[in-house]
Motif scaffolding. Structure first.
Motif, PDB file in Angstrom:
ATOM      1  N   ALA A 162      -0.704  -4.914   7.224  1.00 16.40           N
ATOM      2  CA  ALA A 162      -1.340  -5.343   6.122  1.00 16.40           C
ATOM      3  C   ALA A 162      -3.235  -5.608   6.452  1.00 16.40           C
ATOM      4  O   ALA A 162      -3.827  -5.056   5.743  1.00 16.40           O
ATOM      5  CB  ALA A 162      -0.915  -6.477   5.359  1.00 16.40           C
ATOM      6  N   ARG A 177       8.145  -9.071   1.620  1.00 19.10           N
ATOM      7  CA  ARG A 177       7.655  -9.413   0.108  1.00 19.10           C
ATOM      8  C   ARG A 177       6.734 -10.638   0.141  1.00 19.10           C
ATOM      9  O   ARG A 177       5.946 -10.686  -0.672  1.00 19.10           O
ATOM     10  CB  ARG A 177       8.761  -9.207  -0.487  1.00 19.10           C
ATOM     11  CG  ARG A 177       8.570  -9.289  -1.861  1.00 19.10           C
ATOM     12  CD  ARG A 177       8.184  -8.107  -2.948  1.00 19.10           C
ATOM     13  NE  ARG A 177       6.736  -7.850  -2.478  1.00 19.10           N
ATOM     14  CZ  ARG A 177       5.998  -6.708  -2.426  1.00 19.10           C
ATOM     15  NH1 ARG A 177       6.394  -5.734  -2.943  1.00 19.10           N
ATOM     16  NH2 ARG A 177       4.847  -6.925  -2.407  1.00 19.10           N
ATOM     17  N   TYR A 222       3.444 -10.834   1.584  1.00 16.92           N
ATOM     18  CA  TYR A 222       2.306  -9.950   0.929  1.00 16.92           C
ATOM     19  C   TYR A 222       2.041 -10.591  -0.462  1.00 16.92           C
ATOM     20  O   TYR A 222       0.855 -10.422  -0.903  1.00 16.92           O
ATOM     21  CB  TYR A 222       2.877  -8.675   0.614  1.00 16.92           C
ATOM     22  CG  TYR A 222       2.749  -7.649   1.974  1.00 16.92           C
ATOM     23  CD1 TYR A 222       2.536  -8.316   3.329  1.00 16.92           C
ATOM     24  CD2 TYR A 222       3.246  -6.200   2.062  1.00 16.92           C
ATOM     25  CE1 TYR A 222       2.505  -7.531   4.466  1.00 16.92           C
ATOM     26  CE2 TYR A 222       3.202  -5.519   3.326  1.00 16.92           C
ATOM     27  CZ  TYR A 222       2.656  -6.026   4.510  1.00 16.92           C
ATOM     28  OH  TYR A 222       2.820  -5.195   5.484  1.00 16.92           O
ATOM     29  N   PHE A 235      -1.693  -8.974  -0.462  1.00 14.03           N
ATOM     30  CA  PHE A 235      -1.765  -7.751   0.277  1.00 14.03           C
ATOM     31  C   PHE A 235      -1.342  -6.609  -0.660  1.00 14.03           C
ATOM     32  O   PHE A 235      -0.180  -6.728  -1.258  1.00 14.03           O
ATOM     33  CB  PHE A 235      -1.111  -7.846   1.577  1.00 14.03           C
ATOM     34  CG  PHE A 235      -1.630  -8.589   2.624  1.00 14.03           C
ATOM     35  CD1 PHE A 235      -3.071  -8.481   3.011  1.00 14.03           C
ATOM     36  CD2 PHE A 235      -1.107  -9.744   3.172  1.00 14.03           C
ATOM     37  CE1 PHE A 235      -3.605  -8.971   4.123  1.00 14.03           C
ATOM     38  CE2 PHE A 235      -1.664 -10.350   4.342  1.00 14.03           C
ATOM     39  CZ  PHE A 235      -2.910  -9.994   4.605  1.00 14.03           C
ATOM     40  N   THR A 246      -0.654  -3.591   0.588  1.00 14.90           N
ATOM     41  CA  THR A 246       0.204  -2.704   1.258  1.00 14.90           C
ATOM     42  C   THR A 246       1.650  -2.563   0.582  1.00 14.90           C
ATOM     43  O   THR A 246       2.236  -3.721   0.389  1.00 14.90           O
ATOM     44  CB  THR A 246       0.286  -3.208   2.812  1.00 14.90           C
ATOM     45  OG1 THR A 246      -0.963  -3.225   3.511  1.00 14.90           O
ATOM     46  CG2 THR A 246       1.100  -2.416   3.852  1.00 14.90           C
TER      47      THR A 246
END
Ligand code: E4P
Length: 217
Positions: free
Chosen positions: A119, A148, A151, A156, A158
């Motif tokens: 990421a 998950r 991020y 993030f 990504t």
């Protein structure tokens, strides 16, 4: 959740794409070898079959050569995504490509910290391999949940692309865990809409309907 097909078999993909439910495709060197055809025309054909992202994987091991291969792959079609291994060299290439606005899929991810690094390198997709982790006695779905959370903690963008899917249960659990996409072998895609009670229910409805002698059209 976006559904990608994990295959380089153009004929099979063609029949699945007719459903209109295929959002993209992933390939890898083993799938290209299994299909038994040249990589560049195969990827070009695949890109014409689906409107969404099609991952074509580099095979170089240093970032400079990966970037050269990425240039060849990118020229095939606008929906090509450059698939790179989760190595230091792969992440260097990922960073360079993302700075140029080229979409990337960082593959062979087996840990949350690897996903964090991908990421940070600006990966468009990260591919955690659920099935291979399970095969190795580890918790594939747990990895999706960890990524998950990480991020989301940092915003993030990504996308989590659940890969190495072995069962329809993997697809369900990846969706519950918040994966953005899943890449699925053709056989699992076909199994996703199947249920024995659907078949039995339809059989009974059609039998009862036939007995009425009616027609709708
Ligand atoms: C993902 O992009 C890979 O191509 C794939 O999902 C690998 O799956 P496998 O573990 O079944 O080979």
């Amino acid at each position: 959740m976006h559904i990608f097909i994990d295959t380089a078999d153009v004929a099979e993909l063609d029949s699945l794409a007719e459903t209109g439910l295929v959002d993209g495709v992933t390939t890898n060197p083993s799938l290209i070898a299994k299909a038994g055809k040249a990589i560049l025309p195969t990827l070009k054909e695949i890109c014409a079959l689906v409107p969404g992202p099609v991952s074509g994987e580099v095979v170089a091991v240093n970032s400079a050569d990966m970037l050269k291969e990425a240039e060849v792959l990118s020229a095939l079609a606008p929906n090509i995504v450059i698939k790179l291994p989760l190595t230091m060299e792969g992440l260097k290439a990922c960073k360079a490509l993302s700075e140029r606005g080229v979409k990337t899929n960082v593959t062979l991810c087996f840990s949350a910290v690897q996903a964090l690094m991908a990421a940070k390198a600006g990966a468009t997709f990260i591919s955690p391999f659920i099935g291979r982790l399970d095969d190795n006695g580890q918790d594939g779905m747990g990895l999706i949940r960890e990524i998950r959370e990480i991020y989301d903690n940092y915003g993030f963008e990504t996308q989590i692309l659940a890969a190495s899917i072995r069962t329809t249960g993997h697809v369900r659990d990846a969706a519950l865990a918040g994966a953005d996409c899943a890449t699925i072998p053709p056989a699992i895609f076909k199994a996703l809409y199947k249920h024995v009670l659907t078949d039995l229910g339809l059989e009974a409805f059609l039998k009862d309907w036939a007995a009425t002698g009616q027609s709708i059209t």
